[in-house]
Write an enzyme that holds these catalytic residues in place. Structure first.
Site, PDB file in Angstrom:
ATOM      1  N   SER A   1      -5.768   3.597  -5.631  1.00 15.49           N
ATOM      2  CA  SER A   1      -5.270   4.361  -4.485  1.00 15.49           C
ATOM      3  C   SER A   1      -5.195   5.841  -4.804  1.00 15.49           C
ATOM      4  CB  SER A   1      -3.886   3.862  -4.059  1.00 15.49           C
ATOM      5  OG  SER A   1      -3.999   2.633  -3.403  1.00 15.49           O
TER       6      SER A   1
ATOM      7  N   HIS B   1       0.842  -1.208   0.000  1.00 15.32           N
ATOM      8  CA  HIS B   1       0.000   0.000   0.000  1.00 15.32           C
ATOM      9  C   HIS B   1       0.867   1.245   0.000  1.00 15.32           C
ATOM     10  CE1 HIS B   1      -3.091  -2.895   0.789  1.00 15.32           C
ATOM     11  NE2 HIS B   1      -3.966  -1.948   0.509  1.00 15.32           N
ATOM     12  N   PRO B   2       0.370   2.293  -0.647  1.00 16.52           N
ATOM     13  CA  PRO B   2       1.143   3.534  -0.722  1.00 16.52           C
ATOM     14  C   PRO B   2       1.082   4.311   0.587  1.00 16.52           C
ATOM     15  CG  PRO B   2      -0.977   3.854  -1.745  1.00 16.52           C
ATOM     16  CD  PRO B   2      -0.898   2.394  -1.375  1.00 16.52           C
TER      17      PRO B   2
ATOM     18  N   VAL C   1      -9.193   5.519   3.435  1.00 16.78           N
ATOM     19  CA  VAL C   1      -9.350   6.969   3.304  1.00 16.78           C
ATOM     20  C   VAL C   1     -10.758   7.368   2.902  1.00 16.78           C
ATOM     21  CG1 VAL C   1      -6.904   7.368   2.837  1.00 16.78           C
ATOM     22  CG2 VAL C   1      -8.477   7.089   0.924  1.00 16.78           C
TER      23      VAL C   1
END
Length: 164
Positions: free
Chosen positions: A80, A63-64, A119
């Site tokens: 993402s 994941h970033p 998010v």
């Protein structure tokens, strides 16, 4: 119903719901068809929980980092990027960017993985509060929380994909 004619078609259709980690969906294929997104995520979540620590950690590391300047992270996936953009993380003030950067660096130093949060279910302020709270957790607690957040991300992505 969530299914496909072959394992390859299944992975092609759904393999990206877990960031750069299609093996999870591939391992869920024998359990298909799934009655809906929740059913499939229950199966994939169990696959993740049954995986060894190294595979779990690799999933989180796929994941970033939150709030990186767009264009700086060549591995930022299409999904993402859209999710972070939707949360306003591409439009941080300089002060917000510096604060997120410091929190990300502290988190990375403590846990050796990027901070992961769904998010789409949090504001910028909530994300900042969560990273601060989660910095106090043990590595085991934090890995479990990160994996739970990843399941939430995957569920929302799958719901988007299967909405008719």
């Amino acid at each position: 119903m969530i299914t496909a004619n072959t394992r390859e078609e299944f992975v092609s259709a759904y393999g990206d719901i877990y960031e750069h980690t299609p093996w999870i969906v591939a391992e869920a294929w024998p359990q298909a068809p799934f009655s809906g997104p929740e059913d499939m995520i229950a199966a994939t979540s169990q696959i993740i929980l049954d995986a060894d620590h190294d595979r779990q950690k690799a999933l989180v590391k796929a994941h970033p980092e939150l709030a990186r300047k767009f264009g700086v992270d060549p591995d930022l996936g299409r999904l993402s990027a859209a999710e972070q953009e939707g949360a306003g993380l591409d439009r941080l003030s300089e002060a917000e960017f510096i604060a997120f950067r410091a929190l990300n660096e502290a988190y990375q130093a403590r846990f050796d993985m990027p901070f992961v949060i769904c998010v789409r279910q949090a504001t910028k302020e909530r994300m900042r509060q969560e990273i601060e709270r989660r910095l106090a957790q043990s590595p085991q607690e934090e890995l479990a929380e990160a994996l739970g957040q990843i399941d939430q991300i995957a569920l929302l992505r799958l719901k988007d994909r299967t909405a008719s």
